[in-house]
Design a protein around this motif. Structure first.
Motif, PDB file in Angstrom:
ATOM      1  N   VAL A  64       0.755  -1.429   0.090  1.00  0.00           N
ATOM      2  CA  VAL A  64      -0.001   0.365   0.054  1.00  0.00           C
ATOM      3  C   VAL A  64       1.191   0.474  -0.159  1.00  0.00           C
ATOM      4  N   ILE A  65       1.631   1.196   1.162  1.00  0.00           N
ATOM      5  CA  ILE A  65       2.555   2.582   0.875  1.00  0.00           C
ATOM      6  C   ILE A  65       3.762   2.450  -0.513  1.00  0.00           C
ATOM      7  N   GLY A  66       3.573   1.520  -1.464  1.00  0.00           N
ATOM      8  CA  GLY A  66       4.091   1.425  -2.324  1.00  0.00           C
ATOM      9  C   GLY A  66       3.897   2.165  -3.778  1.00  0.00           C
ATOM     10  N   VAL A  67       2.193   2.608  -3.560  1.00  0.00           N
ATOM     11  CA  VAL A  67       1.473   3.007  -4.312  1.00  0.00           C
ATOM     12  C   VAL A  67       1.935   4.475  -4.528  1.00  0.00           C
ATOM     13  N   ALA A  68       2.522   5.303  -3.343  1.00  0.00           N
ATOM     14  CA  ALA A  68       3.132   6.436  -4.122  1.00  0.00           C
ATOM     15  C   ALA A  68       4.140   6.094  -5.528  1.00  0.00           C
ATOM     16  N   ASP A  69       4.419   5.304  -5.245  1.00  0.00           N
ATOM     17  CA  ASP A  69       5.186   5.534  -6.249  1.00  0.00           C
ATOM     18  C   ASP A  69       4.666   5.892  -7.797  1.00  0.00           C
TER      19      ASP A  69
ATOM     20  N   MET B 123       7.084   2.176   8.941  1.00  0.00           N
ATOM     21  CA  MET B 123       6.621   0.503   8.879  1.00  0.00           C
ATOM     22  C   MET B 123       7.724   0.157   9.646  1.00  0.00           C
ATOM     23  N   ASN B 124       8.720   0.824   9.452  1.00  0.00           N
ATOM     24  CA  ASN B 124       9.628  -0.476  10.350  1.00  0.00           C
ATOM     25  C   ASN B 124       9.931  -0.262  11.898  1.00  0.00           C
TER      26      ASN B 124
ATOM     27  N   LEU C 170      -0.320   4.815  11.250  1.00  0.00           N
ATOM     28  CA  LEU C 170       0.899   4.263  11.344  1.00  0.00           C
ATOM     29  C   LEU C 170       2.211   5.425  11.604  1.00  0.00           C
ATOM     30  N   GLU C 171       1.674   6.861  11.377  1.00  0.00           N
ATOM     31  CA  GLU C 171       2.378   7.607  12.140  1.00  0.00           C
ATOM     32  C   GLU C 171       2.243   8.089  13.452  1.00  0.00           C
TER      33      GLU C 171
ATOM     34  N   GLU D  59       2.511   7.072  17.358  1.00  0.00           N
ATOM     35  CA  GLU D  59       2.968   6.398  17.667  1.00  0.00           C
ATOM     36  C   GLU D  59       2.033   5.576  19.150  1.00  0.00           C
ATOM     37  N   GLU D  60       0.634   5.792  19.930  1.00  0.00           N
ATOM     38  CA  GLU D  60      -0.364   5.336  20.544  1.00  0.00           C
ATOM     39  C   GLU D  60      -0.903   4.175  19.526  1.00  0.00           C
ATOM     40  N   TYR D  61      -1.406   4.811  18.126  1.00  0.00           N
ATOM     41  CA  TYR D  61      -2.302   3.841  17.210  1.00  0.00           C
ATOM     42  C   TYR D  61      -0.648   2.785  16.701  1.00  0.00           C
ATOM     43  N   ARG D  62       0.051   2.746  16.693  1.00  0.00           N
ATOM     44  CA  ARG D  62       1.422   1.731  16.802  1.00  0.00           C
ATOM     45  C   ARG D  62       1.111   0.429  17.211  1.00  0.00           C
ATOM     46  N   GLU D  63       1.664   1.220  18.911  1.00  0.00           N
ATOM     47  CA  GLU D  63       1.358   0.464  19.790  1.00  0.00           C
ATOM     48  C   GLU D  63       0.398  -0.710  20.339  1.00  0.00           C
TER      49      GLU D  63
END
Length: 239
Positions: A13-18, A38-39, A76-77, A79-83
């Motif tokens: 999905v991130i690759g859609v930016a290409d 993502m990392n 993903l942007e 931190e609270e959501y990522r966790e």
């Protein structure tokens, strides 16, 4: 779906930016940012998975981790959501969490504001029941009272916060069924409300009302507590 498949889904999905890089160079910058997020997400998820004892690991339900991976892409942007997403996915791989897990948790995460998650974290460090108040005004001429600030909640004893800072958060958490709020009872230990009675904004309002002599400012004391659903959500997605 395994971890690598889920992360590959996010990467695709991130690759859609290409496809947009020739139209708007900002997409390239956004892609670079998302790869960093993502990392970080991968590191957090891997750590949570590695913390599961071998004897407690299980094959996760696709009905939980597929939607969780798909939804996490858009969060993903922060931190609270990522966790929360990382812990939700990891809990699906841990048979110790089966009794606490619920498919509804994914919908809860998507409807939370980061400030809501911060409030929930405070329940990890405190007793399940916490103090909460309404700032009320009562006329000395007529009858009845008006609530100036509904759900006045002081987080981590921070008296510099605006009384309205977490009102909407409390309302949202209540709407989602995570907490319950009652002003029909209050905490037995009165010192729990000292932080509210000494709050600068409350003292200023009370002083102003006392000088004018036409109204009384007071605190309606109450209790905010986790519901059974809220306690399970904390165990799975917050703690």
């Amino acid at each position: 779906m395994d971890l690598q498949t889920g992360l590959a889904l996010i990467a695709s999905v991130i690759g859609v930016a290409d496809y947009f890089k020739d139209i708007n160079p900002l997409y390239c910058k956004k892609r670079a940012e998302m790869e960093v997020y993502m990392n970080i997400f991968k590191e957090h998820l891997t750590k949570h998975l590695e913390d599961i004892p071998e004897e407690n690991r299980q094959s996760p339900k696709n009905s939980i981790i597929w939607p969780a991976f798909e939804s996490s892409i858009f969060y993903l942007e922060d931190e609270e959501y990522r966790e929360m997403f990382a812990k939700l996915i990891a809990s699906a791989c841990d048979n110790r969490k089966n009794i606490n897990s619920h498919h509804y948790f994914l919908n809860i995460i998507k409807q939370l504001d980061p400030k809501d998650a911060i409030i929930l974290k405070s329940f990890c460090n405190e007793n399940s029941k916490q103090a909460i108040t309404n700032i009320c005004v009562k006329s000395k001429i007529g009858e009845g009272m008006t609530i100036l600030t509904n759900h006045f909640f002081v987080l981590n004893k921070n008296t510099s916060s605006n009384p309205d800072a977490y009102s909407s958060c409390i309302t949202n958490l209540k709407r989602l069924g995570i907490i319950e709020v009652s002003y029909l009872s209050k905490l037995v230990v009165s010192e729990n409300y000292d932080i509210y009675e000494q709050h600068p904004v409350y003292l200023e309002l009370k002083s102003f009302a006392d000088k004018n002599g036409i109204a009384e400012i007071y605190l309606e004391k109450g209790i905010v507590d986790l519901t059974p659903l809220g306690k399970d959500f904390l165990k799975v997605c917050i703690e």
